[in-house]
Design a protein around this motif. Structure first.
Motif, mmCIF file in Angstrom:
data_model
loop_
_atom_site.group_PDB
_atom_site.id
_atom_site.type_symbol
_atom_site.label_atom_id
_atom_site.label_comp_id
_atom_site.label_asym_id
_atom_site.label_seq_id
_atom_site.Cartn_x
_atom_site.Cartn_y
_atom_site.Cartn_z
ATOM 1 N N ALA A 181 0.854 -1.204 0.000
ATOM 2 C CA ALA A 181 0.000 0.000 0.000
ATOM 3 C C ALA A 181 0.881 1.241 0.000
ATOM 4 O O ALA A 181 1.546 1.525 0.998
ATOM 5 C CB ALA A 181 -0.915 -0.020 1.213
ATOM 6 N N ALA B 288 -0.469 5.512 -5.530
ATOM 7 C CA ALA B 288 -1.264 4.561 -6.315
ATOM 8 C C ALA B 288 -2.124 3.728 -5.369
ATOM 9 O O ALA B 288 -1.985 3.766 -4.152
ATOM 10 C CB ALA B 288 -0.333 3.658 -7.122
ATOM 11 N N GLU B 289 -3.035 2.948 -5.982
ATOM 12 C CA GLU B 289 -3.875 2.052 -5.192
ATOM 13 C C GLU B 289 -3.027 0.905 -4.649
ATOM 14 O O GLU B 289 -2.002 0.524 -5.212
ATOM 15 C CB GLU B 289 -5.004 1.502 -6.070
ATOM 16 N N SER C 2 -1.901 -2.782 -3.976
ATOM 17 C CA SER C 2 -1.869 -3.917 -4.902
ATOM 18 C C SER C 2 -1.295 -5.136 -4.177
ATOM 19 O O SER C 2 -0.633 -5.022 -3.147
ATOM 20 C CB SER C 2 -1.019 -3.591 -6.127
#
Length: 392
Positions: free
Chosen positions: A310, A324-325, A327
């Protein structure tokens, strides 16, 4: 008037009467000699030797019987009836076998051969033979049924007859005094309890009994990268084991949760949570002494690391970077290392493992920039670690 014919008849009758009178004592003497030689009518009662040697000149054999009274009577009957017709036999009963008497000379007694038959053990007959000067011997042992039936009696009678004949005619088939003494002492000595030797005392004790299905709880620590340092967390182990002799092999399945680790730099931060799944085979062997021997072995296996990454803002809070998201990714891992286990009780063991994990493919985390990507964090391809746990 007496004729010549009558005179001839009277002469022939007188000659016949004289011949019959002369032959009668010889016939009686021959019958007496045969009876003594056979050992039946003239045999001595048990416990006393027969007096005198037979007229026929047959060799005199003294047989000393030892054992149960009913067995001794059956042996004497078997020997008298068939086995020793060529010998003049003297029977004697003794309470036990006397090796000193066997080795004593008896040349002045008129005995040609001596035989001791010991049936004190219902499952074994021990036979000892010697000559009158006690310098040649035979030792025989016959397995019996325990019932002393007809087959047992027949076996004893045949061995006695053959041994007496062999000792009388073939000196090469016999033992000398020293050989016979050593053999008899070995047969009659009580069994010795072997003393515990240092080697036997130092032999490793067998491992406590093991169940086929084993459960374990552990805590593992593994190196990760230069940026994060270490990852660690609890785990569960399930194993199905078996073995041969003192060797043991187990198939393991492991699950470990590694606590969240955070990496942060001025531009970006990163939170990592890992679930480690492993399948391996473990070989163990007890090497220490005592009631709780230490087991040592090796472990080989492979597995998958499921990593949730994260992204977070960096420590500088720069507004030019958009996180970013979160993953998830999976990384294939190989693992190997030594294992040590110590039983604390029948159902509880503690264990430790030193291992090295290998990433066949390099695992890294990159920062996306306008000009391309930049590696922020790269995991070591070779990562040593350690596990401590208990096993049920």
């Amino acid at each position: 008037m007496i004729t010549r014919r009558a005179i001839a008849q009277r002469g022939a009758f007188c000659l016949a009467v004289a011949a019959a009178a002369a032959l009668s004592p010889a016939s009686a003497l021959a019958r007496d000699g045969t009876a003594v030689a056979s050992g039946s009518p003239g045999a001595a009662e048990p416990g006393a030797a027969e007096p005198g040697a037979p007229v026929s000149g047959a060799p005199v054999v003294e047989i000393v019987l030892t054992g149960a009274a009913d067995h001794l009577g059956a042996i004497r009957t078997a020997l008298e009836s068939q086995a020793l017709s060529a010998f003049a036999v003297r029977f004697r009963i003794a309470p036990r076998f006397d090796a000193a008497a066997l080795f004593a000379t008896r040349a002045s007694s008129g005995v040609t051969l001596s035989c001791w038959i010991d049936v004190s053990d219902p499952r074994r007959a021990a036979l000892y033979f010697t000559d009158p000067v006690a310098d040649r011997f035979l030792v025989r042992s016959i397995e019996l049924s325990g019932r002393f039936d007809e087959l047992d009696r027949e076996s004893v009678a045949q061995v006695v007859e053959l041994s007496l004949r062999s000792l009388r005619v073939d000196a090469r088939a016999s033992l000398d005094r020293e050989q016979a003494r050593a053999l008899i002492l070995r047969q009659t000595a009580p069994p010795e309890v072997p003393a515990e030797t240092p080697a036997a005392a130092a032999a490793p004790a067998p491992a406590p009994p093991r169940r086929a299905l084993e459960l374990g709880l552990f805590y593992g620590v593994t190196t990760h990268s230069a940026e994060v340092g270490l990852t660690h967390g609890p785990g569960v182990r399930v194993a199905l084991g078996g073995g041969w002799g003192r060797h043991r092999v187990a198939l393991d399945a492991r699950f470990q949760y590694q606590f969240e680790r955070r990496y942060e730099e001025p531009r970006i931060g990163l939170d990592l949570r890992t679930i480690a799944l492993r399948a391996d085979v473990c070989w163990l062997y007890p090497v220490a002494t005592g009631v709780m021997p230490i087991e040592l072995g090796v472990r080989l296996g492979a597995g998958v690391d499921h990593v949730d990454a994260a992204p977070r803002p960096g420590s500088a809070g720069a507004s030019g970077y958009v996180p970013a998201e979160a993953s998830a990714s999976n990384a294939f891992v190989l693992v190997a290392g030594p294992v040590a286990k110590l039983p604390l009780s029948r159902d509880l063991r503690v264990f430790t493992e030193l291992f090295v994990e290998l990433d066949p493919a390099r695992v890294r985390y990159d920062l996306s920039l306008a000009q391309g990507t930049e590696t922020v964090l790269a995991r070591y391809r070779l990562r040593p670690g350690v596990i401590f746990g208990v096993e049920l």
